[in-house]
Design an enzyme around this catalytic site. Structure first.
Site, PDB file in Angstrom:
ATOM      1  N   GLY A 139       0.814  -1.204   0.000  1.00  0.00           N
ATOM      2  CA  GLY A 139       0.000   0.000   0.000  1.00  0.00           C
ATOM      3  C   GLY A 139       0.853   1.261   0.000  1.00  0.00           C
ATOM      4  O   GLY A 139       1.926   1.315  -0.609  1.00  0.00           O
ATOM      5  N   SER A 140       0.404   2.254   0.730  1.00  0.00           N
ATOM      6  CA  SER A 140       1.042   3.578   0.669  1.00  0.00           C
ATOM      7  C   SER A 140       2.434   3.620   1.268  1.00  0.00           C
ATOM      8  O   SER A 140       3.148   4.623   1.116  1.00  0.00           O
ATOM      9  CB  SER A 140       0.158   4.610   1.370  1.00  0.00           C
ATOM     10  OG  SER A 140      -1.066   4.761   0.665  1.00  0.00           O
ATOM     11  N   THR A 141       2.864   2.576   1.960  1.00  0.00           N
ATOM     12  CA  THR A 141       4.237   2.576   2.469  1.00  0.00           C
ATOM     13  C   THR A 141       5.256   2.502   1.331  1.00  0.00           C
ATOM     14  O   THR A 141       6.447   2.717   1.553  1.00  0.00           O
ATOM     15  CB  THR A 141       4.479   1.402   3.441  1.00  0.00           C
ATOM     16  OG1 THR A 141       4.195   0.158   2.781  1.00  0.00           O
ATOM     17  CG2 THR A 141       3.601   1.535   4.687  1.00  0.00           C
ATOM     18  N   MET A 142       4.801   2.258   0.089  1.00  0.00           N
ATOM     19  CA  MET A 142       5.700   2.260  -1.069  1.00  0.00           C
ATOM     20  C   MET A 142       5.869   3.650  -1.666  1.00  0.00           C
ATOM     21  O   MET A 142       6.792   3.888  -2.456  1.00  0.00           O
ATOM     22  CB  MET A 142       5.175   1.319  -2.158  1.00  0.00           C
ATOM     23  CG  MET A 142       5.470  -0.155  -1.935  1.00  0.00           C
ATOM     24  SD  MET A 142       7.226  -0.535  -1.858  1.00  0.00           S
ATOM     25  CE  MET A 142       7.741  -0.117  -3.518  1.00  0.00           C
ATOM     26  N   GLU A 152      -6.806   7.232   4.528  1.00  0.00           N
ATOM     27  CA  GLU A 152      -6.200   7.363   3.210  1.00  0.00           C
ATOM     28  C   GLU A 152      -7.038   6.547   2.236  1.00  0.00           C
ATOM     29  O   GLU A 152      -7.748   5.617   2.628  1.00  0.00           O
ATOM     30  CB  GLU A 152      -4.765   6.864   3.232  1.00  0.00           C
ATOM     31  CG  GLU A 152      -4.622   5.433   3.717  1.00  0.00           C
ATOM     32  CD  GLU A 152      -3.173   5.052   3.927  1.00  0.00           C
ATOM     33  OE1 GLU A 152      -2.383   5.349   3.039  1.00  0.00           O
ATOM     34  OE2 GLU A 152      -2.848   4.464   4.957  1.00  0.00           O
TER      35      GLU A 152
END
Length: 592
Positions: free
Chosen positions: A292-295, A589
């Protein structure tokens, strides 16, 4: 007239008897000479074959310590009860007594003995407490004896179960670090020749054939105190959010050492009963998730490296959605309008990340991701580690490039995420995670130090009222990190169940620790599931105590969270985190 019988020749008879006795005596002497002189070695060997035995000399497995010298795995002496099936079957009246002492039925014991009736050795029960073994031997049942052995004991129980792994009944490593370092820990058993009596007891040590080499001790990088903190907070979060499982990894940025690695659910390694294989799986290195958004920080790092983008470069995310070829729509939680690259991270904008990615070549993005360790094992040496999955750039179409930019279409392990964030924290230099304290662990440059510093500054804005990670704030320390929320993949698509993530570093001014929290299926399809609500608080609680234990100096005494790299939010040196409204949209998010 009857003729007279001849008188008996007594002398001849006497000579005959004497000759027979002499011949018999000579035969006995010859036989004795044959046995005692001519064939002495043969018959001595035959006798020794029945009472002379070569037996192993057991050695204690090396002790595993944490980085502060606390024992994590020790081998304790036990006994193994064995028997000679032939002798035991020859004394059937003793079998009920023996079966009762062993805690089995007479029928089961008899069946085992019959199956091995042509053998002279059979383990009857192991391991056995030394006192219990003494009671069994006191019965003096023919053909029953014992030998020394060792059993592994784990003082921390399930807190370190996945990291340490387990040994088998022979004290050899089967999983985890026990398996990874088995050759180092196990040592080499010795071999000695002994004389045993008919009951199997050793009555004399004849000679030492091979000297035993005890196992060597191992000092891990893991800190038992921090491991416990991570275990406690992760377990509490799993229970509070009704999640199915979770993992947490903590790395020391300065050397890549693993300070903690925990998983839930866990298991008791001291129990020899059947354990669900799912509980024994070390999810931190074997299970993969879409990050997810940790990338997004790595997408931004690729953008900055390309030279086309800067932290303040504008990007229009209006109207909060983006249509891609094939009718695929990307959405943000709301319309953020015209923002800059930094606020793409702050607001976790999928539209912004996808638009930035569309300006980059697939080859460049792949290269950056691969440099940070995605798509290959971290090199930590843990058995069964998964390399995750990073599709080759040639397979990326417009949709694939866009979704990969915000963490879909690839899979990673929690350990890989921790390694990549540690590289950002370490000035763009990547190290392989390690489990041995003080091991040589060189790093390699994967991105320009200034780019790494810029991305860290952007990640600090996430830990603010305007970002999605305020719950990760640590009193008196600056924190940089990123929340992530992804749908769980199933065959043919995604289900409405989620994975909540948070990855961060602290203190942000000079990072010492990197932590990654992954919680699977929070709410079981109901309730809170965003990474900022589920995983970020775990990071905050663990790091607050870990920094204190490691005596890391605060870098934000007058303001314990930063709203941006330049502007802080002073709330006093001893303040508690401000209450954050549950309906505040900045906590969420967009989840495709």
């Amino acid at each position: 007239m009857t003729p007279r019988a001849k008188p008996a020749n007594l002398r001849a008879r006497l000579y005959t008897v004497l000759m027979v006795l002499a011949l018999a005596s000579t035969a006995l002497v010859v036989r004795a000479v044959d046995l005692q002189v001519v064939r002495k070695d043969f018959y001595q060997g035959e006798g020794d074959a029945r009472y002379l035995r070569d037996i192993p000399v057991p050695v204690s497995r090396g002790t595993i310590f944490d980085r502060n010298g606390e024992p994590l795995a020790v081998s304790t002496p036990v006994e193994s009860i064995w028997g000679n099936p032939q002798e035991l079957l020859a004394n059937p009246d003793q079998l009920p007594v023996l079966a009762n002492a062993l805690g089995v039925t007479t029928a089961d014991l008899t069946e085992r003995l019959v199956q091995r009736k042509d053998k002279e050795f059979l383990y009857l029960k192991r391991p056995v407490d030394p006192d219990a073994a003494r009671d069994i031997l006191a019965l003096k049942i023919p053909g029953v004896a014992s030998e020394r052995a060792f059993r592994r004991y784990y003082p921390s129980g399930e807190i370190l179960a996945h990291a340490l792994g387990i040994t088998n009944i022979d004290d050899r490593g089967q999983e985890g670090l026990e398996l990874a370092f088995d050759d180092w820990l196990a040592g080499k058993p010795g071999l000695k020749r002994v004389i045993r009596d008919r009951l199997g007891h050793v009555v004399e040590n004849v000679e030492l054939l091979q000297e035993a080499q005890p196992g060597r001790d191992l000092i891990l990088s893991i800190d038992r105190r921090i491991q416990y903190l991570a275990y406690r907070e992760l377990k509490a979060a799993i229970i509070d959010h009704h999640a199915s499982s979770g993992s947490m990894v903590i790395l020391d940025v300065s050397n890549g050492e693993v300070l903690a690695m925990v998983n839930q659910p866990s298991f008791n390694p001291n129990s020899r009963t059947a354990i669900d294989p799912a509980f024994r799986r070390n999810r931190a290195v074997t299970d993969v998730v879409e990050p997810g958004s940790t990338m997004k920080p790595f997408t931004i790092a690729a953008a900055l490296e390309s030279g086309r983008w800067k932290s303040d470069s504008p990007i229009d995310t209006t109207p909060g959605t983006l249509m891609l070829p094939g009718g695929y729509t990307i959405s943000d939680h709301r319309n953020y309008g015209l923002i800059n690259v930094t606020r793409v991270i702050t607001k976790s904008s999928n539209v912004g990340a996808a638009k930035i990615a569309s300006s980059l070549s697939s080859e460049h993005m792949y290269d950056v991701f691969h440099r940070f360790g995605f798509g290959e094992v971290s090199g930590c040496g843990f058995p069964g580690e998964s390399p995750g999955f990073l599709p080759i750039s040639k397979s990326w179409g417009p949709v694939e490039k866009a979704t990969i930019s915000y963490g879909y279409g690839l899979s990673v392990t929690p350990m890989q995420i921790a390694q990549a964030y540690a590289a950002l924290a370490n000035g763009g230099r990547l190290r392989q995670p390690g489990f041995v304290k003080g091991a040589v662990n060189p790093d390699s440059a994967v991105i320009d130090p200034q780019i790494a510093a810029n991305v860290r500054s952007m990640l600090e804005t996430v830990i603010s009222p305007e970002g999605s990670g305020l719950a990760a704030a640590v009193p008196n320390y600056r924190v940089a990190g990123k929340t992530g929320t992804s749908r769980r993949a199933i065959a043919g698509g995604y289900e409405k169940r989620y994975v909540s993530l948070f990855a961060g570093m602290v203190p942000a001014s000079n990072p010492r620790l990197v932590g990654v929290v992954v919680i699977n299926d929070p709410g079981q399809g109901q309730g809170a599931y965003f990474g900022g609500l589920v995983s970020a608080p775990v990071f905050s609680k663990v790091m607050a105590n870990a920094l204190r234990l490691l005596d890391v100096a605060p870098d934000n005494v007058q303001r314990w969270y930063a709203g941006s790299p330049d502007v802080g939010h002073p709330i006093g040196p001893a303040s508690e985190p401000p209450a954050y409204p549950a309906d505040q949209p900045n906590y969420e998010e967009a989840v495709p």
